[in-house]
Write a protein that holds these residues in place. Structure first.
Motif, PDB file in Angstrom:
ATOM      1  N   ARG A 116       0.810  -1.217   0.000  1.00  0.00           N
ATOM      2  CA  ARG A 116       0.000   0.000   0.000  1.00  0.00           C
ATOM      3  C   ARG A 116       0.843   1.267   0.000  1.00  0.00           C
ATOM      4  O   ARG A 116       0.440   2.293  -0.572  1.00  0.00           O
ATOM      5  CB  ARG A 116      -0.949  -0.001   1.200  1.00  0.00           C
ATOM      6  CG  ARG A 116      -1.871   1.209   1.231  1.00  0.00           C
ATOM      7  CD  ARG A 116      -3.055   1.022   2.134  1.00  0.00           C
ATOM      8  NE  ARG A 116      -3.951   2.166   2.071  1.00  0.00           N
ATOM      9  CZ  ARG A 116      -5.178   2.166   2.557  1.00  0.00           C
ATOM     10  NH1 ARG A 116      -5.663   1.091   3.136  1.00  0.00           N
ATOM     11  NH2 ARG A 116      -5.937   3.245   2.481  1.00  0.00           N
ATOM     12  N   LEU A 169      -6.201  -1.030  -4.529  1.00  0.00           N
ATOM     13  CA  LEU A 169      -6.214  -1.502  -3.140  1.00  0.00           C
ATOM     14  C   LEU A 169      -6.905  -2.855  -3.032  1.00  0.00           C
ATOM     15  O   LEU A 169      -6.514  -3.707  -2.232  1.00  0.00           O
ATOM     16  CB  LEU A 169      -6.924  -0.497  -2.232  1.00  0.00           C
ATOM     17  CG  LEU A 169      -6.192   0.796  -1.885  1.00  0.00           C
ATOM     18  CD1 LEU A 169      -6.977   1.570  -0.830  1.00  0.00           C
ATOM     19  CD2 LEU A 169      -4.778   0.536  -1.394  1.00  0.00           C
ATOM     20  N   SER A 184     -10.272  -0.721   4.853  1.00  0.00           N
ATOM     21  CA  SER A 184     -10.565   0.500   4.122  1.00  0.00           C
ATOM     22  C   SER A 184     -12.055   0.792   4.128  1.00  0.00           C
ATOM     23  O   SER A 184     -12.891  -0.115   4.228  1.00  0.00           O
ATOM     24  CB  SER A 184     -10.074   0.396   2.677  1.00  0.00           C
ATOM     25  OG  SER A 184      -8.672   0.350   2.623  1.00  0.00           O
ATOM     26  N   VAL A 197     -11.272   7.885   0.723  1.00  0.00           N
ATOM     27  CA  VAL A 197     -10.920   6.486   0.950  1.00  0.00           C
ATOM     28  C   VAL A 197      -9.905   6.488   2.084  1.00  0.00           C
ATOM     29  O   VAL A 197      -8.850   7.122   1.980  1.00  0.00           O
ATOM     30  CB  VAL A 197     -10.314   5.827  -0.300  1.00  0.00           C
ATOM     31  CG1 VAL A 197      -9.888   4.393   0.008  1.00  0.00           C
ATOM     32  CG2 VAL A 197     -11.315   5.854  -1.462  1.00  0.00           C
ATOM     33  N   GLY A 244      -8.682   4.398   6.155  1.00  0.00           N
ATOM     34  CA  GLY A 244      -8.806   3.274   7.065  1.00  0.00           C
ATOM     35  C   GLY A 244      -9.805   3.564   8.169  1.00  0.00           C
ATOM     36  O   GLY A 244     -10.438   4.625   8.196  1.00  0.00           O
TER      37      GLY A 244
END
Length: 307
Positions: A89, A169, A177, A232, A234
């Motif tokens: 990532r 992703l 996410s 977008v 976490g």
């Protein structure tokens, strides 16, 4: 579509030339280093329409090259597709923050490469339509749905790039996410009163408040038009209502004004987050539309509440 492909592996360049030719994109130039690529890009003549950069190259890597190319006025909006076998990532985030539009994974599959090139072609065609009016976008009044250029935020990328980021992703593992939207209230009235420069300034203030509220989070966001931002990120550890309040407090502290001194009140609503599950050819758009709809409903609920 005129393509420049950059990779320090000649076998990869030969393969790319062969595959792009089979896909109907035969106008391709190759370079074996970032330095050679910058020389090609600096030459006068017809500019390249699409750029393919390998991330891992000796000397200047693809992410550094991407950042330098984005500083060139002629290539500020040119689709840049990163070529890599890296799915970590950190690499993905760094590439998109540097200005990447999309990703193509190694080893290449002709169907995936073709899909990425066709998406780039669609972006080029759409941009050609929006800039064909003769006036520069920052000088002419634009429709409310128009994609306004907001600079100064590395995590703020284009709507198309955000969809491609979400797709990438998913290939690397999407655990943790979520997608949510931030909607500005009374955006029609703000857009009608503001000059193009004032409107872009207002959007920048909202982007700044979003970034300020999420300084400890790894986020990527895009302006979706019509006063809405897509995020977008976490898991935040807070509810959407708590995040909404934090962003609103930051906006209230700014005391934003129009050029004539009138208050430019910026109120926002945030919809509940969506955990993306990508399983279609173009999944991001569906997820984004759902997130935008949730933010719109949240805004309508707040507006309808008695004061």
């Amino acid at each position: 579509m005129k393509i420049l492909a950059v990779d320090d592996n000649q076998l990869t360049l030969d393969l790319l030339s062969k595959l792009t030719g089979q896909l109907g994109f035969g106008d391709i130039t190759t370079a074996s280093s970032g330095e050679d690529a910058l020389q090609f890009l600096g030459r006068e003549g017809s500019p390249f329409d699409c750029l393919l950069f390998d991330i891992q190259m000796t000397g200047m890597n693809g992410i550094e090259l991407c950042s330098l190319v984005r500083a060139l006025p002629a290539y500020r909006h040119t689709p840049i597709i990163m070529l890599t076998s890296m799915t970590d990532r950190d690499y993905v985030d760094r590439a998109f923050k540097a200005g990447a539009t999309d990703y193509a994974n190694k080893p290449f599959h002709i169907s995936e490469l073709g899909a990425r090139l066709r998406i780039a072609q669609q972006i080029i065609a759409a941009r050609s339509v929006t800039t064909s009016g003769g006036q520069r976008a920052d000088e002419a009044a634009q429709p409310l749905s128009h994609s306004v250029q907001i600079t100064g935020f590395p995590s703020l990328i284009s709507y198309d790039a955000l969809g491609n980021y979400l797709l990438q992703l998913s290939k690397a593992g999407l655990a943790g996410s979520q997608v949510l939207a931030v909607k500005i209230h009374r955006i029609d009235a703000i857009h009608a009163k503001a000059s193009p420069q004032e409107f872009a300034y207002a959007l920048g203030e909202v982007a700044d408040a979003i970034s300020g509220a999420l300084t400890t989070q790894n986020i990527m966001m895009a302006y979706a038009g019509s006063g809405a931002f897509l995020l977008v990120l976490g898991r935040t550890g807070c509810t959407s209502s708590e995040l909404e309040l934090e962003i609103q407090n930051l906006l209230d502290d700014k005391g934003t004004e129009y050029d004539n001194g009138d208050p430019l009140d910026l109120d926002v609503s945030i919809g509940n987050p969506i955990t993306p599950r990508l399983n279609t050819t173009h999944p991001a758009r569906d997820i984004f539309e759902r997130a935008l709809a949730r933010a719109e409903r949240r805004m309508m609920q707040k507006i309808s509440q008695p004061v």
